[in-house]
Write a protein that holds these residues in place. Structure first.
Motif, mmCIF file in Angstrom:
data_model
loop_
_atom_site.group_PDB
_atom_site.id
_atom_site.type_symbol
_atom_site.label_atom_id
_atom_site.label_comp_id
_atom_site.label_asym_id
_atom_site.label_seq_id
_atom_site.Cartn_x
_atom_site.Cartn_y
_atom_site.Cartn_z
ATOM 1 N N ARG A 196 0.607 -1.560 -10.048
ATOM 2 C CA ARG A 196 1.338 -1.749 -11.338
ATOM 3 C C ARG A 196 3.007 -1.681 -10.667
ATOM 4 N NH1 ARG A 196 -0.986 -0.755 -15.961
ATOM 5 N NH2 ARG A 196 0.984 -0.083 -16.900
ATOM 6 N N PHE A 197 3.281 -3.130 -10.076
ATOM 7 C CA PHE A 197 4.560 -3.254 -9.546
ATOM 8 C C PHE A 197 5.448 -4.164 -10.521
ATOM 9 C CE2 PHE A 197 2.699 -2.732 -5.004
ATOM 10 C CZ PHE A 197 2.422 -1.478 -5.122
ATOM 11 N N VAL A 198 6.714 -4.073 -10.151
ATOM 12 C CA VAL A 198 7.744 -5.101 -10.969
ATOM 13 C C VAL A 198 8.681 -5.698 -9.915
ATOM 14 C CG1 VAL A 198 7.146 -4.376 -13.165
ATOM 15 C CG2 VAL A 198 9.160 -3.246 -11.986
ATOM 16 N N SER A 199 9.306 -6.736 -10.219
ATOM 17 C CA SER A 199 10.560 -6.968 -9.395
ATOM 18 C C SER A 199 11.420 -6.437 -10.112
ATOM 19 C CB SER A 199 10.509 -8.415 -9.474
ATOM 20 O OG SER A 199 11.832 -8.964 -8.784
ATOM 21 N N VAL A 200 12.571 -5.859 -9.372
ATOM 22 C CA VAL A 200 13.513 -5.284 -10.112
ATOM 23 C C VAL A 200 15.166 -5.957 -9.518
ATOM 24 C CG1 VAL A 200 12.977 -3.112 -10.157
ATOM 25 C CG2 VAL A 200 13.851 -3.648 -8.123
ATOM 26 N N ILE A 255 7.045 4.927 -0.294
ATOM 27 C CA ILE A 255 8.468 4.238 -0.323
ATOM 28 C C ILE A 255 8.869 4.222 -1.694
ATOM 29 C CG2 ILE A 255 8.155 3.291 1.903
ATOM 30 C CD1 ILE A 255 7.414 0.622 0.695
ATOM 31 N N ASP A 256 9.895 4.003 -2.137
ATOM 32 C CA ASP A 256 10.404 3.779 -3.337
ATOM 33 C C ASP A 256 10.588 2.408 -3.686
ATOM 34 O OD1 ASP A 256 10.863 6.633 -3.997
ATOM 35 O OD2 ASP A 256 12.316 6.403 -2.473
ATOM 36 N N VAL A 316 0.846 -1.207 0.107
ATOM 37 C CA VAL A 316 -0.109 -0.055 -0.158
ATOM 38 C C VAL A 316 0.931 1.147 -0.025
ATOM 39 C CG1 VAL A 316 -1.940 1.325 1.340
ATOM 40 C CG2 VAL A 316 -1.728 -1.029 1.180
ATOM 41 N N ALA A 317 1.892 1.348 0.789
ATOM 42 C CA ALA A 317 2.746 2.385 0.744
ATOM 43 C C ALA A 317 3.828 2.479 -0.491
ATOM 44 C CB ALA A 317 3.986 2.179 2.126
ATOM 45 N N LEU A 318 3.896 1.583 -1.078
ATOM 46 C CA LEU A 318 4.667 1.643 -2.377
ATOM 47 C C LEU A 318 3.851 2.170 -3.541
ATOM 48 C CD1 LEU A 318 7.198 0.920 -3.910
ATOM 49 C CD2 LEU A 318 6.303 -1.477 -4.339
ATOM 50 N N ASP A 319 2.355 1.885 -3.569
ATOM 51 C CA ASP A 319 1.717 2.186 -4.274
ATOM 52 C C ASP A 319 1.144 3.749 -4.210
ATOM 53 O OD1 ASP A 319 -0.458 1.573 -6.487
ATOM 54 O OD2 ASP A 319 -1.888 2.469 -5.174
ATOM 55 N N ALA A 346 9.408 -2.629 -6.988
ATOM 56 C CA ALA A 346 9.124 -1.065 -7.277
ATOM 57 C C ALA A 346 7.983 -0.825 -8.169
ATOM 58 C CB ALA A 346 10.431 -0.560 -7.937
ATOM 59 N N ARG A 347 7.579 0.181 -8.121
ATOM 60 C CA ARG A 347 6.344 0.679 -9.065
ATOM 61 C C ARG A 347 6.940 0.649 -10.620
ATOM 62 N NH1 ARG A 347 3.378 5.896 -6.670
ATOM 63 N NH2 ARG A 347 3.958 6.583 -8.750
ATOM 64 N N GLU A 348 5.987 0.463 -11.306
ATOM 65 C CA GLU A 348 6.644 0.252 -12.811
ATOM 66 C C GLU A 348 7.115 1.668 -13.120
ATOM 67 O OE1 GLU A 348 3.431 -0.999 -15.416
ATOM 68 O OE2 GLU A 348 3.466 -3.131 -14.810
ATOM 69 N N ASP A 349 6.637 2.684 -12.730
ATOM 70 C CA ASP A 349 6.957 4.210 -13.435
ATOM 71 C C ASP A 349 8.182 4.679 -12.632
ATOM 72 O OD1 ASP A 349 5.533 4.436 -10.842
ATOM 73 O OD2 ASP A 349 4.889 6.239 -11.478
ATOM 74 N N LYS A 350 8.584 3.608 -11.460
ATOM 75 C CA LYS A 350 10.052 4.110 -10.821
ATOM 76 C C LYS A 350 11.002 2.991 -10.885
ATOM 77 C CE LYS A 350 7.906 7.826 -8.756
ATOM 78 N NZ LYS A 350 8.349 9.190 -9.038
ATOM 79 N N ALA A 351 10.710 2.233 -11.583
ATOM 80 C CA ALA A 351 11.792 0.966 -11.708
ATOM 81 C C ALA A 351 13.048 1.284 -12.262
ATOM 82 C CB ALA A 351 11.156 -0.270 -12.631
ATOM 83 N N HIS A 352 13.058 2.242 -12.968
ATOM 84 C CA HIS A 352 14.323 2.867 -13.684
ATOM 85 C C HIS A 352 15.097 3.794 -13.093
ATOM 86 C CE1 HIS A 352 13.630 -0.271 -16.794
ATOM 87 N NE2 HIS A 352 12.560 0.333 -17.132
ATOM 88 N N ASP A 353 14.665 4.136 -11.748
ATOM 89 C CA ASP A 353 15.342 5.104 -11.019
ATOM 90 C C ASP A 353 16.604 4.746 -10.811
ATOM 91 O OD1 ASP A 353 16.205 6.742 -8.726
ATOM 92 O OD2 ASP A 353 14.380 6.979 -7.909
ATOM 93 N N PRO A 354 17.699 5.637 -11.185
ATOM 94 C CA PRO A 354 19.104 5.144 -10.994
ATOM 95 C C PRO A 354 19.708 5.087 -9.649
ATOM 96 C CG PRO A 354 18.948 7.687 -11.605
ATOM 97 C CD PRO A 354 17.467 6.881 -11.796
ATOM 98 N N ARG A 355 18.910 5.492 -8.738
ATOM 99 C CA ARG A 355 19.172 5.538 -7.254
ATOM 100 C C ARG A 355 18.994 3.820 -6.958
ATOM 101 N NH1 ARG A 355 15.451 9.246 -4.268
ATOM 102 N NH2 ARG A 355 14.137 8.334 -5.494
ATOM 103 N N ILE A 356 17.872 3.410 -7.367
ATOM 104 C CA ILE A 356 17.638 1.926 -7.222
ATOM 105 C C ILE A 356 18.517 1.068 -7.963
ATOM 106 C CG2 ILE A 356 15.802 -0.010 -7.810
ATOM 107 C CD1 ILE A 356 13.737 2.282 -7.396
#
Length: 274
Positions: free
Chosen positions: A99-103, A78-79, A71-74, A229-239
């Motif tokens: 809309r989550f994906v495993s990174v 949290i990131d 819920v917090a991720l959605d 991560a959320r799909e729209d945040k999965a490519h965050d370079p920090r991750i």
């Protein structure tokens, strides 16, 4: 130069400066990672300390249940979270529409069968009480372990989402009580047999996590805990930067091994291939 001409000439530059400032602010914000207590919180904490030395700020957020981290991720609170396997993730995405994906896969912590009243599965009495997890994926996981141990038999072809109604043979007429996964360690003294998660048992110091009567050491990597991560945040370079640190750090591996008390029948690191 007229005021109108000045605005027309310099407004785009001003917008660029503001945009760069906002982007810089976003990059400077800490990467927030949701975990459950125990080895996941501990190992992420070790990696976070290493990341800080490299200029990457990490905030570790602990949750005590299996619903709130998603819920917090959605919500964007949290990131990244690190508490669920890919089968649990697929089920919650299907049920909730997240809309989550495993990174990245992480630790595969084996499931165990525990008893504080009996020394072997053969000693479990007729009519005994068995505690299993209450969520659909972990009910199925626990029932398959009970079948693997020869305690019950399931209907053929029931798949991952087997339920109590799918038990085809129960020769000891066992009764089952469903308990939220993180609470199973506390329930174990009150039943004859319990599904148990070594990382919760070790974190709670409830009893010896190495005393299991059987384990899911046969499971594939789909049961490993995933960084999600959320799909729209999965490519965050920090991750990407944090995950590289987590995978490559000897200190992280040492912390994990120490947590599991150097007992490799309790876990496996999926990113290390023999």
């Amino acid at each position: 130069m007229s005021k109108h001409t000045w605005i027309k000439k310099w407004a785009p530059l001003a917008q660029l400066v503001v945009g760069m400032a906002l982007a810089g602010s976003a990059l400077a914000a800490p990467l927030k990672i949701g975990v459950v207590p125990g080895v996941f919180a501990d190992s992420v904490g070790v990696a976070a300390a290493e990341a800080k030395k490299k200029g990457l700020d990490i905030e570790v957020v602990e949750f005590t249940d299996w619903a709130t981290p998603n819920v917090a991720l959605d919500a964007g609170d949290i990131d990244l979270n690190y508490f669920q396997n890919s089968n649990y993730l697929a089920n919650v995405v299907r049920e909730r529409g997240f809309r989550f994906v495993s990174v990245q896969p992480g630790i595969l912590s084996f499931l165990g069968l525990y008893s504080l009243k009996h020394k072997s599965l053969a000693d479990i009495p007729n009519g005994g009480k068995v505690a299993i997890a209450s969520d659909p994926i972990n009910i199925g996981r626990g029932l398959r372990l009970l079948e693997h141990a020869g305690v019950i038999k399931l209907r053929p072809g029931v798949g991952l989402l087997s339920e109590l109604k799918d038990i085809a043979e129960n020769p000891k007429n066992l009764s089952f009580v469903e308990v939220e996964g993180p609470q199973l360690a506390r329930t174990t003294p009150d039943v004859d047999l319990a599904q148990g998660y070594p990382y919760f048992i070790l974190a709670s110091k409830a009893f010896d996590a190495s005393s299991g009567l059987d384990y899911t050491s046969y499971e594939d990597d789909s049961w490993a805990i995933q960084f999600v991560a959320r799909e729209d945040k999965a490519h965050d370079p920090r991750i990407a930067e944090f995950l590289a640190i987590y995978k490559e750090s000897p200190e992280v591996r040492q912390a994990i091994d120490q947590f599991y008390q150097h007992d490799h029948k309790l876990y496996r690191l999926t990113w290390l291939k023999d």
